[in-house]
Write an enzyme that holds these catalytic residues in place. Structure first.
Site, PDB file in Angstrom:
ATOM      1  CD  GLN A 106      -2.742   1.472   2.382  1.00  0.00           C
ATOM      2  OE1 GLN A 106      -2.465   1.524   3.213  1.00  0.00           O
ATOM      3  NE2 GLN A 106      -4.018   1.631   1.974  1.00  0.00           N
ATOM      4  CE1 TYR A 185      -2.574   9.332   7.704  1.00  0.00           C
ATOM      5  CE2 TYR A 185      -3.978   7.648   6.868  1.00  0.00           C
ATOM      6  CZ  TYR A 185      -3.331   8.210   7.735  1.00  0.00           C
ATOM      7  OH  TYR A 185      -3.285   7.629   8.891  1.00  0.00           O
ATOM      8  NE  ARG A 232      -8.178   0.115   2.687  1.00  0.00           N
ATOM      9  CZ  ARG A 232      -8.411   0.114   4.050  1.00  0.00           C
ATOM     10  NH1 ARG A 232      -7.794   0.737   4.712  1.00  0.00           N
ATOM     11  NH2 ARG A 232      -9.112  -1.061   4.592  1.00  0.00           N
ATOM     12  N   GLY A 318      -9.185  -6.608   8.786  1.00  0.00           N
ATOM     13  CA  GLY A 318      -7.726  -5.889   9.551  1.00  0.00           C
ATOM     14  C   GLY A 318      -7.412  -6.470  10.648  1.00  0.00           C
ATOM     15  NE  ARG A 319     -10.572  -3.519  14.141  1.00  0.00           N
ATOM     16  CZ  ARG A 319     -11.735  -2.880  14.609  1.00  0.00           C
ATOM     17  NH1 ARG A 319     -11.556  -2.229  15.801  1.00  0.00           N
ATOM     18  NH2 ARG A 319     -12.647  -3.116  13.797  1.00  0.00           N
TER      19      ARG A 319
HETATM   20  C1  FMN Z   1      -3.621  -0.836  13.963  1.00  0.00           C
HETATM   21  C2  FMN Z   1      -4.361  -0.598  12.541  1.00  0.00           C
HETATM   22  C3  FMN Z   1      -3.473  -0.133  11.824  1.00  0.00           C
HETATM   23  C4  FMN Z   1      -4.142   0.302  10.616  1.00  0.00           C
HETATM   24  N1  FMN Z   1      -3.078   0.752   9.307  1.00  0.00           N
HETATM   25  C5  FMN Z   1      -3.642   1.312   7.965  1.00  0.00           C
HETATM   26  C6  FMN Z   1      -2.946   1.380   7.017  1.00  0.00           C
HETATM   27  O1  FMN Z   1      -1.732   1.426   7.218  1.00  0.00           O
HETATM   28  N2  FMN Z   1      -3.510   1.486   5.898  1.00  0.00           N
HETATM   29  C7  FMN Z   1      -4.936   1.878   5.849  1.00  0.00           C
HETATM   30  O2  FMN Z   1      -5.522   1.902   4.638  1.00  0.00           O
HETATM   31  N3  FMN Z   1      -6.047   1.487   6.905  1.00  0.00           N
HETATM   32  C8  FMN Z   1      -5.342   1.247   8.014  1.00  0.00           C
HETATM   33  N4  FMN Z   1      -6.039   0.893   9.048  1.00  0.00           N
HETATM   34  C9  FMN Z   1      -7.388   0.660   8.766  1.00  0.00           C
HETATM   35  C10 FMN Z   1      -7.555  -0.877   8.494  1.00  0.00           C
HETATM   36  O3  FMN Z   1      -7.283  -1.350   7.235  1.00  0.00           O
HETATM   37  C11 FMN Z   1      -9.183  -1.209   8.526  1.00  0.00           C
HETATM   38  O4  FMN Z   1     -10.000  -0.348   7.791  1.00  0.00           O
HETATM   39  C12 FMN Z   1      -9.725  -0.931   9.924  1.00  0.00           C
HETATM   40  O5  FMN Z   1      -9.086  -1.679  10.999  1.00  0.00           O
HETATM   41  C13 FMN Z   1     -11.392  -1.743   9.937  1.00  0.00           C
HETATM   42  O6  FMN Z   1     -11.210  -3.018   9.561  1.00  0.00           O
HETATM   43  P1  FMN Z   1     -11.425  -4.198  10.662  1.00  0.00           P
HETATM   44  O7  FMN Z   1     -12.663  -3.891  11.368  1.00  0.00           O
HETATM   45  O8  FMN Z   1     -11.306  -5.501   9.837  1.00  0.00           O
HETATM   46  O9  FMN Z   1      -9.966  -4.051  11.525  1.00  0.00           O
HETATM   47  C14 FMN Z   1      -5.403   0.511  10.218  1.00  0.00           C
HETATM   48  C15 FMN Z   1      -6.246   0.074  11.286  1.00  0.00           C
HETATM   49  C16 FMN Z   1      -5.695  -0.571  12.357  1.00  0.00           C
HETATM   50  C17 FMN Z   1      -6.515  -1.070  13.662  1.00  0.00           C
END
Ligand code: FMN
Length: 368
Positions: A106, A185, A232, A318-319
């Site tokens: 990314q 961003y 994205r 993500g998480r």
């Molecule tokens: C620890 C953490 C770091 C993240 N870093 C990014 C990132 O580098 N780039 C991005 O587009 N989104 C980032 N996000 C957002 C996640 O990609 C995602 O949209 C968000 O966690 C919701 O999805 P989930 O409920 O499956 O975790 C981050 C989220 C978390 C929790």
């Protein structure tokens, strides 16, 4: 929490995403982990971390700076603009491929989310409007500064930096790149009708606000092939103090402008019930990846239904992937999921990074 994906689940079916064949439609969402070296080289643990999660249909890496000035939102985030960084990404790509996975990097520029105490550079954005937020600097929490508005020639330079970074990712052996135009961003800031108050060709009309992101997609597609490029977006997402009023028009213009390129996928961060998602879903006829926002718990049953009905091509999570390297196995077995440890999301070191146990390790612990 438990949920069972049946063998016939739409999320478990193989597919093709642009030039890349994927084993299933459960993708790992990009996750910043703040463990890179001070010079932006990914951590020596990153290859193991990503390879552990190679059963994801596609891994999308943590956000990665396209040039030194693109850094500065958080400490210890990686880049892909030096040979040393590229070499480490090559190790990561090899490790993921050896484990049977596929991976995109990314690419981001943090724009007005930067603090000069982290990046060493002044923050830049579409207009001199600060995000009303604080960030962790080496000397404690500080408010984000008012950014300087980029000049048109600087915008062209940044388009070129996305292009070069994408080239480096492919040269490192990655399967493609995802352009980060979400979560407040730089590229998202230009799309916004609130944060972008420019009066030149990059501001004002939805078409003008979409121009920067479109130029980046076009340049990167030209460099590495559109079938290796993901995009994205997160229309209306409040992250980064965005609060767009018009959450649709600039995105519609962006998708319209890039539609003929046939990029590998569009990745939308949204609640599926959001009007913006419905509007953009209707417009997009390519591969569509959905990630539901951080403010809601992942609802695997809903994601499975959306995939079954053909509303989405794949779900990014993500998480759940952060805490469960073997997420696909656990969901197939209907096994309990590990809970993510928020305290180690951005902490240095292996804890909360490469030590989440798999189901097998729960039966036979690693030390045994
Ligand atoms: C620890 C953490 C770091 C993240 N870093 C990014 C990132 O580098 N780039 C991005 O587009 N989104 C980032 N996000 C957002 C996640 O990609 C995602 O949209 C968000 O966690 C919701 O999805 P989930 O409920 O499956 O975790 C981050 C989220 C978390 C929790």
């Amino acid at each position: 929490m438990t949920f069972t994906l049946g063998e016939q689940s739409a999320l478990l079916q193989p597919s093709t995403v642009g030039a890349v064949s994927v084993a299933n439609r459960l993708f790992m969402a990009p996750l910043t982990r703040s463990r890179a070296d001070a010079d932006g080289t990914p951590s020596s643990l990153a290859a193991e971390y990503y390879a552990q999660r190679a059963a994801a249909g596609l891994i999308i890496s943590e956000a990665t700076a396209v040039c030194e000035q693109a850094n500065g939102a958080y400490m210890n985030t990686p880049g892909i603009y030096t040979d040393r960084q590229q070499d480490k990404w090559a190790e990561i790509a090899s490790a993921v491929h050896r484990a049977g996975g596929k991976m995109f990097v990314q690419l981001w520029h943090v724009g007005r989310m930067a603090h000069p105490d982290i990046s060493g550079f002044e923050a830049v954005g579409p207009s001199p409007i600060a995000a009303d937020l604080v960030t962790h600097t080496p000397t404690g929490k500080k408010p984000l500064p008012v950014p300087r508005a980029l000049t048109v020639s600087e915008i062209a330079e940044i388009v070129g930096q996305f292009r070069s970074a994408a080239r480096r990712a492919i040269d490192a052996g990655m399967d493609g790149v995802e352009i980060h135009s979400a979560n407040g961003y730089l590229l998202h800031e230009f799309l916004s009708d609130v944060v972008n108050q420019r009066t030149d060709v990059y501001g004002g009309s939805p078409e003008n606000r979409a121009r920067f992101a479109a130029e980046v997609v076009e340049a990167v597609a030209d460099e590495i092939g559109a079938d290796r490029v993901g995009l994205r977006i997160s229309p209306g997402n409040g992250a980064g103090d965005m609060h767009e009023i018009d959450q649709v028009s600039a995105y519609e213009l962006l998708l319209c402008r890039i539609s003929s390129l046939k990029i590998a996928y569009l990745h939308i961060v949204s609640e599926p019930s959001a009007p913006a998602f419905a509007a953009l879903r209707t417009q997009w006829d390519g591969t569509l990846v959905l990630n539901t926002p951080r403010t809601v718990d992942t609802d695997f049953a809903m994601l499975e239904n959306l995939a079954e009905w053909g509303v989405i091509s794949a779900a990014a999570v993500g998480r759940a992937f952060l805490a469960n390297p073997d997420l696909v196995t656990r969901l197939t077995a209907g096994a309990e999921l590990n809970e993510p440890d928020v305290a180690t999301f951005y902490a240095p070191g292996p804890a909360g990074y490469i030590d989440y146990p798999t189901l097998d390790e729960l039966v036979t612990p690693r030390s045994a």
